[in-house]
Design an enzyme around this catalytic site. Structure first.
Site, PDB file in Angstrom:
ATOM      1  N   HIS A  97     -19.613 -58.066  -6.775  1.00 30.39           N
ATOM      2  CA  HIS A  97     -20.046 -56.662  -6.834  1.00 30.39           C
ATOM      3  C   HIS A  97     -21.570 -56.560  -6.693  1.00 30.39           C
ATOM      4  CE1 HIS A  97     -16.319 -56.504  -9.453  1.00 30.39           C
ATOM      5  NE2 HIS A  97     -16.069 -55.512  -8.610  1.00 30.39           N
ATOM      6  N   GLN A 153      -7.874 -52.883   2.022  1.00 28.29           N
ATOM      7  CA  GLN A 153      -8.499 -51.685   1.436  1.00 28.29           C
ATOM      8  C   GLN A 153      -9.664 -51.212   2.309  1.00 28.29           C
ATOM      9  OE1 GLN A 153      -9.486 -51.028  -2.900  1.00 28.29           O
ATOM     10  NE2 GLN A 153     -11.487 -51.747  -2.257  1.00 28.29           N
TER      11      GLN A 153
END
Ligand code: PAF
Length: 284
Positions: A41, A157
């Site tokens: 992240h 995704q």
């Protein structure tokens, strides 16, 4: 020590801050997350920072993308830790809405993306991509960033999001960030925290099998023979079950036709190890 990160809890507060930045000519980058942050992240936050003047990250564990028997309740949540990591990576604002702020009573609109969200995890996790597509559409409308960054680790995704942004004319540039990996190549994931000490070395085999599968496909070996080989390798390595290992066209996620291994390929896999479901992918 970085200064504490400002937090917006409402869409109105988020819009006020982003609007102020944009009206003073600043470019805004956005990194949506579900928290439980790791180096993967943080690399996306740094990538957003390289492409924008201000970076917003969201932390929202989105209930609509979890199935009834999935890990929504168990999903790790630690906002203080996440906020400190985000500040250290150069984030300027955390958007951390409640479930009620995101889904007010009577919310009844769902975004579904046909085609690209149907195979692979679309089959293994019914309803998952409708939940993702709906929350990402909302987050992009709420934040209205110039650029939004999503990890390639969740490759399907990423393609679902690229498609919905194009189809719904959402004015944002979507950037895919490369998968961050541990020393043995295991793709970093918040769900790796569920792995036991015995399972961890087995998990590290997934990326090895995928890169070997990709190499053999590049050599022109038969697609379905390689897929079958890869599933057998994962089971022999100690995975409890394999949801899929499939080679697909990267943009559409359509099956590869005969001879298609000369063009772009993405090999995608999902496999279970005890109570942990791992996904990974490799390709062009
Ligand atoms: O990849 C994730 O963490 C989530 O699916 C996302 C994109 C933040 C939507 O909830």
């Amino acid at each position: 020590m970085s200064a504490p990160l400002p937090v917006a809890r409402t869409v109105a507060d988020l819009r006020a801050q982003v609007g102020a930045w944009k009206s003073s000519g600043l470019r805004v980058g956005f990194v949506p997350t579900m928290g439980a942050l790791h180096e993967g992240h943080l690399s996306l936050v740094r990538l957003a920072g390289a492409r924008a003047d201000r970076v917003v990250a969201s932390v929202f564990v989105n209930p609509t993308q979890f199935g009834p028997n999935e890990d929504f309740d168990a999903y790790p949540r630690d906002e203080g830790r996440d906020a400190a990591l985000l500040a250290g990576a150069g984030c300027h604002l955390l958007f951390a809405p409640s479930v009620g702020e995101m889904y007010p009573p009577g919310a009844s609109t769902t975004v579904t993306v046909a085609g690209v969200s149907e195979p692979l995890d679309g089959l293994a996790r019914p309803g998952h991509f409708a939940g993702v597509a709906t929350v990402v559409t909302k987050l992009l409308n709420q934040c209205a960033p110039n650029v939004a960054v999503f990890g390639e680790k969740d490759f399907q995704q990423l393609q679902v999001i690229r498609r919905l942004v194009r189809d719904l004319d959402i004015p944002v540039e979507i950037v895919g960030g490369p998968t961050a990996r541990a020393d043995d190549g295991l793709a970093l994931s918040s769900r790796n925290a569920y792995l036991t000490a015995d399972e961890r070395p087995v998990a590290g085999r997934l990326n090895v099998v995928l890169s070997e599968a990709l190499r053999r496909l590049r050599n022109g070996e038969d697609v379905s023979a390689i897929e079958t080989w890869a599933v057998a390798q994962l089971l022999a390595a100690g995975f409890s079950s394999v949801d899929y290992v499939e080679a697909r066209a990267p943009d559409t996620l359509d099956r590869l036709g005969p001879g298609a291994t000369a063009g772009p390929i993405r090999v995608l896999a999902a496999a279970r190890l005890g109570r942990t479901r791992l996904i990974d992918n490799m390709g062009d």
